[in-house]
Motif scaffolding. Structure first.
Motif, PDB file in Angstrom:
ATOM      1  N   LYS A 186       0.826  -1.209   0.000  1.00 52.83           N
ATOM      2  CA  LYS A 186       0.000   0.000   0.000  1.00 52.83           C
ATOM      3  C   LYS A 186       0.859   1.258   0.000  1.00 52.83           C
ATOM      4  N   MET A 187       1.975   1.219   0.699  1.00 53.66           N
ATOM      5  CA  MET A 187       2.858   2.382   0.705  1.00 53.66           C
ATOM      6  C   MET A 187       3.444   2.642  -0.677  1.00 53.66           C
ATOM      7  N   SER A 188       3.771   1.587  -1.415  1.00 56.78           N
ATOM      8  CA  SER A 188       4.313   1.764  -2.760  1.00 56.78           C
ATOM      9  C   SER A 188       3.272   2.386  -3.690  1.00 56.78           C
ATOM     10  N   ILE A 189       2.003   2.023  -3.521  1.00 53.51           N
ATOM     11  CA  ILE A 189       0.944   2.613  -4.339  1.00 53.51           C
ATOM     12  C   ILE A 189       0.780   4.096  -4.013  1.00 53.51           C
ATOM     13  N   ILE A 190       0.812   4.430  -2.732  1.00 55.87           N
ATOM     14  CA  ILE A 190       0.670   5.838  -2.335  1.00 55.87           C
ATOM     15  C   ILE A 190       1.836   6.661  -2.879  1.00 55.87           C
ATOM     16  N   LEU A 191       3.055   6.152  -2.755  1.00 58.44           N
ATOM     17  CA  LEU A 191       4.215   6.873  -3.290  1.00 58.44           C
ATOM     18  C   LEU A 191       4.116   7.036  -4.796  1.00 58.44           C
ATOM     19  N   GLY A 192       3.649   5.997  -5.480  1.00 57.78           N
ATOM     20  CA  GLY A 192       3.510   6.081  -6.926  1.00 57.78           C
ATOM     21  C   GLY A 192       2.481   7.106  -7.360  1.00 57.78           C
ATOM     22  N   VAL A 193       1.345   7.149  -6.689  1.00 57.31           N
ATOM     23  CA  VAL A 193       0.305   8.113  -7.048  1.00 57.31           C
ATOM     24  C   VAL A 193       0.789   9.541  -6.796  1.00 57.31           C
ATOM     25  N   VAL A 194       1.471   9.761  -5.682  1.00 56.03           N
ATOM     26  CA  VAL A 194       2.007  11.097  -5.395  1.00 56.03           C
ATOM     27  C   VAL A 194       3.055  11.493  -6.441  1.00 56.03           C
ATOM     28  N   HIS A 195       3.919  10.547  -6.806  1.00 54.00           N
ATOM     29  CA  HIS A 195       4.970  10.817  -7.783  1.00 54.00           C
ATOM     30  C   HIS A 195       4.384  11.163  -9.151  1.00 54.00           C
ATOM     31  N   MET A 196       3.391  10.391  -9.591  1.00 52.63           N
ATOM     32  CA  MET A 196       2.794  10.645 -10.902  1.00 52.63           C
ATOM     33  C   MET A 196       1.950  11.913 -10.891  1.00 52.63           C
ATOM     34  N   ASN A 197       1.332  12.234  -9.770  1.00 47.77           N
ATOM     35  CA  ASN A 197       0.615  13.498  -9.665  1.00 47.77           C
ATOM     36  C   ASN A 197       1.564  14.676  -9.852  1.00 47.77           C
ATOM     37  N   PHE A 198       2.741  14.569  -9.271  1.00 47.87           N
ATOM     38  CA  PHE A 198       3.744  15.615  -9.439  1.00 47.87           C
ATOM     39  C   PHE A 198       4.155  15.731 -10.904  1.00 47.87           C
ATOM     40  N   GLY A 199       4.247  14.589 -11.607  1.00 53.47           N
ATOM     41  CA  GLY A 199       4.571  14.627 -13.026  1.00 53.47           C
ATOM     42  C   GLY A 199       3.492  15.312 -13.856  1.00 53.47           C
ATOM     43  N   ILE A 200       2.216  15.056 -13.531  1.00 55.94           N
ATOM     44  CA  ILE A 200       1.128  15.722 -14.246  1.00 55.94           C
ATOM     45  C   ILE A 200       1.161  17.228 -13.985  1.00 55.94           C
ATOM     46  N   ILE A 201       1.459  17.600 -12.742  1.00 55.76           N
ATOM     47  CA  ILE A 201       1.530  19.023 -12.404  1.00 55.76           C
ATOM     48  C   ILE A 201       2.681  19.700 -13.152  1.00 55.76           C
ATOM     49  N   MET A 202       3.768  18.960 -13.400  1.00 56.00           N
ATOM     50  CA  MET A 202       4.890  19.540 -14.135  1.00 56.00           C
ATOM     51  C   MET A 202       4.492  19.948 -15.555  1.00 56.00           C
ATOM     52  N   SER A 203       3.478  19.265 -16.129  1.00 55.69           N
ATOM     53  CA  SER A 203       3.045  19.644 -17.483  1.00 55.69           C
ATOM     54  C   SER A 203       2.450  21.035 -17.521  1.00 55.69           C
ATOM     55  N   VAL A 204       1.997  21.536 -16.368  1.00 58.33           N
ATOM     56  CA  VAL A 204       1.445  22.893 -16.328  1.00 58.33           C
ATOM     57  C   VAL A 204       2.499  23.909 -16.738  1.00 58.33           C
ATOM     58  N   PHE A 205       3.735  23.710 -16.318  1.00 58.02           N
ATOM     59  CA  PHE A 205       4.795  24.657 -16.646  1.00 58.02           C
ATOM     60  C   PHE A 205       5.077  24.663 -18.148  1.00 58.02           C
ATOM     61  N   ASN A 206       4.969  23.501 -18.797  1.00 60.91           N
ATOM     62  CA  ASN A 206       5.113  23.467 -20.255  1.00 60.91           C
ATOM     63  C   ASN A 206       3.994  24.238 -20.931  1.00 60.91           C
ATOM     64  N   HIS A 207       2.762  24.011 -20.472  1.00 63.35           N
ATOM     65  CA  HIS A 207       1.626  24.705 -21.079  1.00 63.35           C
ATOM     66  C   HIS A 207       1.722  26.214 -20.883  1.00 63.35           C
ATOM     67  N   LEU A 208       2.131  26.647 -19.704  1.00 65.46           N
ATOM     68  CA  LEU A 208       2.252  28.081 -19.454  1.00 65.46           C
ATOM     69  C   LEU A 208       3.410  28.691 -20.239  1.00 65.46           C
ATOM     70  N   HIS A 209       4.493  27.932 -20.389  1.00 70.73           N
ATOM     71  CA  HIS A 209       5.649  28.448 -21.128  1.00 70.73           C
ATOM     72  C   HIS A 209       5.300  28.674 -22.593  1.00 70.73           C
ATOM     73  N   PHE A 210       4.585  27.724 -23.189  1.00 73.58           N
ATOM     74  CA  PHE A 210       4.199  27.849 -24.595  1.00 73.58           C
ATOM     75  C   PHE A 210       2.861  28.567 -24.774  1.00 73.58           C
ATOM     76  N   ARG A 211       2.280  29.021 -23.676  1.00 69.49           N
ATOM     77  CA  ARG A 211       0.975  29.688 -23.700  1.00 69.49           C
ATOM     78  C   ARG A 211      -0.071  28.802 -24.353  1.00 69.49           C
ATOM     79  N   ASP A 212       0.014  27.523 -24.052  1.00 67.71           N
ATOM     80  CA  ASP A 212      -0.917  26.539 -24.615  1.00 67.71           C
ATOM     81  C   ASP A 212      -2.052  26.337 -23.610  1.00 67.71           C
ATOM     82  N   TYR A 213      -2.951  27.311 -23.572  1.00 67.46           N
ATOM     83  CA  TYR A 213      -4.029  27.263 -22.593  1.00 67.46           C
ATOM     84  C   TYR A 213      -5.094  26.233 -22.962  1.00 67.46           C
ATOM     85  N   VAL A 214      -5.146  25.840 -24.230  1.00 63.92           N
ATOM     86  CA  VAL A 214      -6.074  24.780 -24.624  1.00 63.92           C
ATOM     87  C   VAL A 214      -5.679  23.456 -23.970  1.00 63.92           C
TER      88      VAL A 214
END
Length: 348
Positions: A33-61
């Motif tokens: 269960k701890m490995s699943i929690i760590l994985g979900v937190v890690h992948m959530n951080f990866g999805i959040i990192m895509s926000v910086f790409n979208h903001l950098h390229f002004r890709d609001y769509v």
């Protein structure tokens, strides 16, 4: 024996589990269960990192129709699973089968597994009251998020291309033909540097990021297929990537078992032999073997294995949430190109 209301160890594991018959099942369940929690937190951080790409390229769509549906789909299913895990830990005597709950979430459309009620008249797999209604709501939003990832972005880009053509008084060809080049490569800004010019010339791309097309040619079919692949990859990858983090549990299990074997069967056995046979040399020999095994197997081989698995999780499961790999073509510095460019300038 301590009553369950007392907490002799606020953080960590009680060492009284060591050597018990239920040690392995208990720790396996906790590590899984701890490995699943760590994985979900890690992948959530990866999805959040895509926000910086979208903001950098002004890709609001993409920010609106990719990031938000991805967060909804991922967290309303796997984030909900992590909440169930933590809620079960916080409830004394909770025997809910979370595997059955997650399977029933899809097969029974959010309803709990059909099992006889317990003595209190509560389903045995219920973690909190009103759980079935919450699961139906989360499942419905997760299913709605899938077409939101797939459909709006291509049609918005098509509408933008049509408006741009009308504004310029030109013509943007809307074709259903799927080209070989990536739609994302059209977002590369123009550059006047020598290496950048060579890269743009060699790669055949340019144009402004806001056009979302290949020069004056907008491939709607290409954008649609690209978005379909991206959506399918994310939805299926959400399951496979989460399961991939169970390798952390397997590595921890192997490490703990090897540590127990070296400690119990080498060091402690040598000490017990020394006591029974009154041999003072046995503990030194046992400690030497124990130290060599610990250093060679646990500190070297196991550490290398853990590092490689962690690197793989970071590269595949984490970085595929935001890394596209469709940036500028790398052109190394070359004197041959510089001399050739000078000769061309002289000829002109």
């Amino acid at each position: 024996q301590y009553p369950f209301t007392e907490m002799p160890y606020v953080f960590g594991m009680d060492p009284i589990w060591h050597g018990r018959k239920t040690e392995l099942p208990y720790f396996n369940s906790w590590k899984m269960k701890m490995s699943i929690i760590l994985g979900v937190v890690h992948m959530n951080f990866g999805i959040i990192m895509s926000v910086f790409n979208h903001l950098h390229f002004r890709d609001y769509v993409s920010l609106l129709w990719e990031f938000i549906p991805q967060m909804v789909f991922f967290n309303f299913i796997f984030g909900y699973l992590c909440i169930l895990i933590i809620a079960k830990w916080m409830q004394y005597g909770c025997i809910a089968d979370l595997y059955g709950v997650m399977i029933s979430l899809f097969l029974n459309m959010g309803n709990l597994p059909n099992k006889p009620l317990n003595a209190d008249g509560v389903p045995p797999d219920q973690v909190f009251s009103g759980q079935a209604g919450v699961q139906k709501f989360l499942l419905a939003l997760s299913l709605i998020a899938v077409p939101c990832m797939l459909l709006p972005k291509p049609f918005i880009l098509k509408s933008r291309a049509q408006k741009l053509a009308k504004h310029k008084g030109g013509h943007v060809e809307l074709s259903s033909h799927v080209a070989d080049e990536d739609e994302e490569s059209s977002r590369r800004p123009n550059t006047h540097a020598s290496s950048g010019s060579l890269a743009a010339k060699d790669d055949g791309h340019g144009g402004d990021h806001g056009d979302h097309g290949h020069g004056e040619h907008f491939e709607f079919g290409e954008v649609m297929v690209h978005q379909m692949i991206h959506t399918i990859e994310f939805v299926l990858g959400a399951v496979s990537n989460t399961a991939s983090y169970l390798r952390l549990w397997a590595l921890s299990l192997a490490h703990s078992q090897l540590s127990g074997v070296f400690y119990d069967r080498v060091l402690m056995m040598a000490i017990s032999v020394s006591i029974t046979s009154k041999n003072p040399i046995a503990p030194f020999i046992g400690f030497f073997v124990f130290a060599c095994a610990t250093l060679g197997v646990l500190m070297v081989m196991e550490s290398l294995s853990a590092f490689l698995h962690a690197l793989r999780l970071h590269w595949v499961e984490y970085m595929n949430k935001f890394y596209k790999g469709d940036g500028y073509k790398f052109v190394p510095f070359s004197f041959e190109h510089v001399l050739q460019q000078n000769d061309d300038d002289k000829d002109k």
